[in-house]
Design an enzyme around this catalytic site. Structure first.
Site, short mmCIF file in Angstrom:
data_model
loop_
_atom_site.label_atom_id
_atom_site.label_comp_id
_atom_site.label_asym_id
_atom_site.label_seq_id
_atom_site.Cartn_x
_atom_site.Cartn_y
_atom_site.Cartn_z
N CYS A 2 0.83 -1.21 0.00
CA CYS A 2 0.00 0.00 0.00
C CYS A 2 0.86 1.26 0.00
O CYS A 2 1.95 1.28 0.57
CB CYS A 2 -0.90 0.02 1.22
SG CYS A 2 -2.02 -1.39 1.33
N ARG A 33 4.96 0.47 -6.22
CA ARG A 33 4.93 -0.37 -5.03
C ARG A 33 3.97 -1.55 -5.19
O ARG A 33 4.03 -2.51 -4.43
CB ARG A 33 4.53 0.47 -3.81
CG ARG A 33 5.55 1.52 -3.42
CD ARG A 33 4.99 2.49 -2.42
NE ARG A 33 4.62 1.86 -1.16
CZ ARG A 33 5.44 1.71 -0.13
NH1 ARG A 33 6.68 2.16 -0.21
NH2 ARG A 33 5.02 1.15 0.98
N TRP A 102 -3.02 -2.47 -1.79
CA TRP A 102 -2.64 -3.82 -2.21
C TRP A 102 -3.42 -4.77 -1.33
O TRP A 102 -3.22 -4.83 -0.12
CB TRP A 102 -1.13 -4.01 -2.06
CG TRP A 102 -0.58 -5.21 -2.74
CD1 TRP A 102 -0.24 -5.34 -4.06
CD2 TRP A 102 -0.23 -6.46 -2.12
NE1 TRP A 102 0.28 -6.59 -4.30
CE2 TRP A 102 0.30 -7.30 -3.13
CE3 TRP A 102 -0.32 -6.96 -0.82
CZ2 TRP A 102 0.74 -8.60 -2.88
CZ3 TRP A 102 0.11 -8.25 -0.57
CH2 TRP A 102 0.64 -9.05 -1.60
N ASN A 129 -1.32 1.68 5.80
CA ASN A 129 -0.41 0.68 5.22
C ASN A 129 -0.02 -0.26 6.35
O ASN A 129 0.48 0.18 7.39
CB ASN A 129 0.84 1.36 4.64
CG ASN A 129 1.81 0.35 4.05
OD1 ASN A 129 1.44 -0.80 3.78
ND2 ASN A 129 3.05 0.76 3.84
N GLY A 130 -0.24 -1.56 6.16
CA GLY A 130 0.10 -2.53 7.19
C GLY A 130 -1.07 -3.46 7.45
O GLY A 130 -2.02 -3.54 6.67
N THR A 365 15.09 -11.50 -4.24
CA THR A 365 16.31 -11.08 -4.92
C THR A 365 17.44 -10.77 -3.94
O THR A 365 18.61 -11.09 -4.20
CB THR A 365 16.01 -9.85 -5.81
OG1 THR A 365 15.25 -10.28 -6.94
CG2 THR A 365 17.29 -9.19 -6.30
N SER A 366 17.13 -10.17 -2.82
CA SER A 366 18.16 -9.85 -1.83
C SER A 366 18.79 -11.13 -1.27
O SER A 366 20.00 -11.17 -1.01
CB SER A 366 17.57 -9.00 -0.71
OG SER A 366 17.19 -7.73 -1.20
N SER A 410 18.29 -5.93 2.11
CA SER A 410 16.97 -5.51 1.65
C SER A 410 17.11 -4.25 0.82
O SER A 410 17.70 -3.27 1.28
CB SER A 410 16.04 -5.25 2.84
OG SER A 410 14.85 -4.60 2.44
N GLN A 411 16.59 -4.26 -0.40
CA GLN A 411 16.66 -3.08 -1.26
C GLN A 411 15.95 -1.90 -0.62
O GLN A 411 16.50 -0.81 -0.50
CB GLN A 411 16.02 -3.40 -2.62
CG GLN A 411 16.22 -2.31 -3.68
CD GLN A 411 15.25 -1.13 -3.57
OE1 GLN A 411 15.64 0.02 -3.72
NE2 GLN A 411 13.99 -1.40 -3.26
N SER A 412 14.72 -2.13 -0.16
CA SER A 412 13.93 -1.03 0.40
C SER A 412 14.30 -0.72 1.84
O SER A 412 14.09 0.39 2.31
CB SER A 412 12.43 -1.39 0.34
OG SER A 412 12.15 -2.48 1.21
N THR A 415 11.35 -4.37 4.23
CA THR A 415 10.74 -5.69 4.04
C THR A 415 10.32 -6.25 5.41
O THR A 415 11.14 -6.41 6.31
CB THR A 415 11.72 -6.65 3.36
OG1 THR A 415 12.23 -6.02 2.18
CG2 THR A 415 11.04 -7.95 3.00
N GLU A 553 18.28 -16.28 -9.54
CA GLU A 553 17.84 -14.91 -9.80
C GLU A 553 17.33 -14.76 -11.23
O GLU A 553 16.32 -14.07 -11.47
CB GLU A 553 18.97 -13.93 -9.53
CG GLU A 553 18.65 -12.47 -9.83
CD GLU A 553 17.53 -11.89 -8.99
OE1 GLU A 553 17.04 -10.79 -9.33
OE2 GLU A 553 17.12 -12.54 -8.00
N LYS A 557 13.50 -13.60 -12.20
CA LYS A 557 13.15 -12.46 -13.03
C LYS A 557 12.12 -12.88 -14.09
O LYS A 557 11.15 -12.16 -14.33
CB LYS A 557 14.40 -11.89 -13.72
CG LYS A 557 15.35 -11.15 -12.81
CD LYS A 557 14.89 -9.78 -12.40
CE LYS A 557 14.20 -9.69 -11.08
NZ LYS A 557 14.80 -10.12 -9.88
N GLU A 560 8.80 -13.49 -12.30
CA GLU A 560 8.18 -12.26 -11.79
C GLU A 560 7.46 -11.47 -12.87
O GLU A 560 6.31 -11.05 -12.69
CB GLU A 560 9.24 -11.35 -11.17
CG GLU A 560 9.70 -11.73 -9.79
CD GLU A 560 10.75 -10.77 -9.27
OE1 GLU A 560 10.61 -10.33 -8.12
OE2 GLU A 560 11.70 -10.45 -10.00
N HIS A 576 19.22 -35.80 -9.75
CA HIS A 576 18.36 -36.19 -8.63
C HIS A 576 16.94 -35.68 -8.82
O HIS A 576 16.30 -35.22 -7.88
CB HIS A 576 18.95 -35.66 -7.32
CG HIS A 576 20.32 -36.17 -7.04
ND1 HIS A 576 20.56 -37.43 -6.54
CD2 HIS A 576 21.53 -35.60 -7.22
CE1 HIS A 576 21.86 -37.62 -6.41
NE2 HIS A 576 22.48 -36.51 -6.82
N LYS A 677 6.56 -3.86 -4.82
CA LYS A 677 7.98 -3.54 -4.74
C LYS A 677 8.50 -3.69 -3.32
O LYS A 677 9.54 -4.28 -3.08
CB LYS A 677 8.20 -2.11 -5.23
CG LYS A 677 9.67 -1.66 -5.20
CD LYS A 677 10.49 -2.44 -6.20
CE LYS A 677 11.92 -1.95 -6.26
NZ LYS A 677 12.76 -2.78 -7.15
#
Length: 682
Positions: A2, A33, A102, A129-130, A365-366, A410-412, A415, A553, A557, A560, A576, A677
């Site tokens: 959100c 986002r 969201w 948001n939350g 990704t992180s 973490s990019q942001s 997270t 990764e 991508k 995603e 296996h 995001k």
């Protein structure tokens, strides 16, 4: 997740159309986002003098719509015309709020969109948001007191609770300030949230508060656009009288075009804007009265150009091609005299070197970037490294000791699972290190030390340039920790030389080639490859050693953004299970660039070819004959760099492939369905 945006002008006359466009544009800046509905609230005209009014201020105009923001824009202007709202009416003071949702509780629909209301008359409006974890109990209580609920959201309990508190005060001893109402609401809430309240009972006021979710306050002093220095004074926020604009946002990207003066709101702080001044209160559930705080604004180091596409069609495309520059800024000032200087770790290096183990903790990704860094961190430091997905660590309550160093990636920096894991590690007494792209984020504030990757604002939901910068930062961390070991000095020097050759800066050392710029020249080739895969239903990517993370990764991508089933697999596990999937139709990418696993990957290629596999081989330049592909194989040749840095190069063709595959399949590149995001809920 959100997105929250709000705008209040004080003694700076603005017409309703301007306010409306500021709010809508704020939402557009938060689109990346991820969201599925949106809404705004602003003021209607004051009732005529002498008419009966339920409250002191103008009644709110609330607009909510499912789908993209363009749907909301059309709906707003249609309703404005129907209701005869005068968009040219000017206000010296006006407060408006806006939100992108969201969905977590309730399907995307106007009734579930924000702002959520206290009921008839919209006496209290809230954007959130939350997640409120105790909303069911609160809802049952409010229903017993006569409230009816229209939405399926957890958020609706908040404005209704505010009205309940307000009504109780009015029936009792008398008036209650807006901040007192919000404090009593906060006292009842459990969970993570960022909230903004608007009420016609408190006209021209806004209140924001947070616990766990990001919220930013931006301040623009209209009378002097160049007055940034004055905001370093802690008393500047509490003064009033001068014309100002105030902005609340979930993200700095939404305020950068308005002001560079901002305040990162801390947990349990209440920000009350009234009469042009800002009151900051520290809420404590155990205390009846909050403490009053004074804080200075920070200056945002971001340019408006960073949040625009420029000449590119999509943000993801722009960010892939920005990697030569982003890697340059990541390393700028940190590679000196054949060594690494990391100011953020300087005071903690001795503790890091004495660590019992290093634990890398991240999501998506992180996590993959940390996995790519693990081999050379172990090699250069001699410290065992373990990997943890943040949510799984919390589910297991995995052991963490005081002698451990926990590195959170973490990019942001916001997270939710990563931040909860951080709290867990802090409780256990571990040294906590942050690796993030966001200055002022919760991660950067709560860790003991850390490094900003300085990759620049990343708008596309699928992370690209942040991934490569994260790997480079963790390489520099490994170099810094291991810098006291003579035995690894030649290896460290070769890696530093390799780092210098990655970006397209003015060649740092001996006119080295710029490998990232070279690999970006594969763009047209990756587009052609994407066109051959457009009808495929699945894709496998095999990697090992340094490039196991690259396989994960690259597959992520494609998954995603292109919405194609894809899996990254450890090549050593091929026999296996995965080998049963191999046939002439399933496309398989094998990463076989030069490193210690090269000969093993050659064997994997031969085994796949013997089963008529449809192979796409990534190899180092000039190695086509060495990997021995058949005429039916596609080959991607990439520049060869130091083996531990090869993942930085190898991921770029896979990013380009995912991008072109998405465009050709007709999907939204920058806002893939169901994804956000910044994942700020569990």
């Amino acid at each position: 997740m959100c997105g929250i945006f709000a705008y209040l002008n004080y003694c700076a006359p603005r017409d309703r159309r301007y306010v409306l466009e500021v709010l809508l544009n704020g939402l557009r800046r938060l689109e990346y986002r991820g969201y599925d509905s949106s809404g705004i609230a602003l003021d209607a005209d004051l009732p005529p003098p002498g008419s009966a009014a339920a409250y002191a201020g103008a009644p709110p105009l609330v607009f909510r719509q499912e789908g993209k923001i363009d749907n909301l824009v059309r709906s707003v202007y249609s309703e404005v015309d129907e209701k005869g709202v005068n968009l040219d009416a000017t206000f010296s003071v006006h407060a408006g709020i806006a939100h992108t949702r969201w969905a977590t509780h309730g399907v995307p629909a106007p009734k579930n969109s924000h702002p959520q209301s206290s009921g008839t008359g919209d006496e209290f409006l809230v954007v959130h948001n939350g997640i409120i974890t105790n909303y069911e109990i609160l809802k049952e209580t409010l229903i017993r007191h006569g409230f009816t609920f229209e939405s399926d959201t957890d958020t609706e309990v908040i404005p209704k609770l505010a009205k309940f508190v307000f009504d109780q005060a009015c029936d009792g001893e008398g008036d209650m300030t807006f901040s007192q109402v919000v404090m009593e609401v906060m006292r009842q809430l459990e969970g993570a949230y960022a909230l903004i309240f608007k009420s016609p009972h408190y006209p021209n006021e806004l209140i924001a508060c947070k616990r766990g979710s990001t919220l930013i306050l931006g301040v623009n002093e209209v009378s002097d656009q160049n007055s940034a220095k004055s905001f370093q004074n802690v008393k500047s926020l509490t003064t009033n009288g001068s014309p100002r604009e105030f902005f609340f946002s979930s993200d700095l990207c939404a305020i950068v075009e308005h002001t560079k003066n901002y305040l990162a709101i801390e947990d349990n702080e209440i920000i009350h804007i009234k009469d042009g001044s800002v009151s900051i209160l520290k809420f404590d559930k155990e205390k009846e009265k909050p403490a009053s705080l004074q804080r200075a604004l920070s200056v945002l180091e971001m340019e408006v150009e960073q949040i625009k596409k420029g000449s590119y069609d999509h943000f993801m495309q722009k960010e892939i091609h920005e990697q030569p520059h982003s890697l340059t800024t990541t390393m700028r000032g940190r590679l000196k005299d054949s060594g690494v200087v990391l100011g953020g770790l300087k005071e903690h290096l001795k503790t890091l070197r004495r660590s019992r183990r290093v634990i890398f903790i991240g999501c998506g990704t992180s996590y993959n970037a940390a996995l790519a860094a693990r081999p050379f961190v172990e090699e250069l430091t001699g410290i065992p490294v373990t990997m943890e997905v943040a949510s799984d660590l919390l589910d297991r309550q995995g052991p963490i000791y005081r002698e451990d160093t926990a590195v959170f990636v973490s990019q942001s920096g916001e997270t939710a699972d990563t931040l909860l894991a951080l709290e867990y590690a802090l409780e256990k007494g571990a040294l906590c290190v942050g690796v993030t792209n966001t200055v002022g984020s919760t991660l950067s504030r709560k860790t003991h030390c850390g490094i900003h990757i300085n990759a620049g604002c990343e708008i596309g939901v699928a992370s690209t340039k942040a991934y490569t910068s994260q790997i480079v930062v963790m390489a520099m961390i490994a170099l810094a920790i291991g810098s006291d070991q003579l035995s690894t000095q030649p290896r460290r020097e070769s890696i530093i030389t390799g780092l210098s050759s990655l970006p397209s800066t003015t060649n740092w050392i001996n006119n080295l080639p710029c490998h990232v710029s070279e690999v970006l020249k594969l763009d047209a080739e990756m587009k052609e490859l994407a066109s051959s895969l457009i009808d495929s239903e699945s894709l496998l990517v095999f990697g090992r050693g340094y490039n196991y993370a690259t396989a994960l990764e690259g597959a992520l991508k494609v998954k995603e953004v292109a919405l194609m089933h894809s899996e990254g697999m450890l090549a050593g596990e091929m026999k296996h299970g995965p080998l049963a999937l191999v046939d002439e139709n399933l496309p398989i990418i094998v990463i076989a660039t030069r490193d210690s696993c090269f000969s093993k990957q050659k064997s994997v290629i031969q085994q796949l070819l013997s089963r008529k596999g449809r192979l796409i081989i990534m190899c180092s330049e000039g190695d086509i004959s060495a990997v021995g592909p058949s005429a039916s194989c596609r080959v991607i040749q990439v520049p060869e760099v130091a083996d531990c840095l090869q993942p930085v190069i190898n991921i770029i063709p896979l990013q380009l492939l995912a991008y072109h595959l998405t465009v050709l399949r007709g999907f939204d590149v920058d806002q893939p369905r169901n994804l956000a995001k910044s994942v700020t809920t569990q």
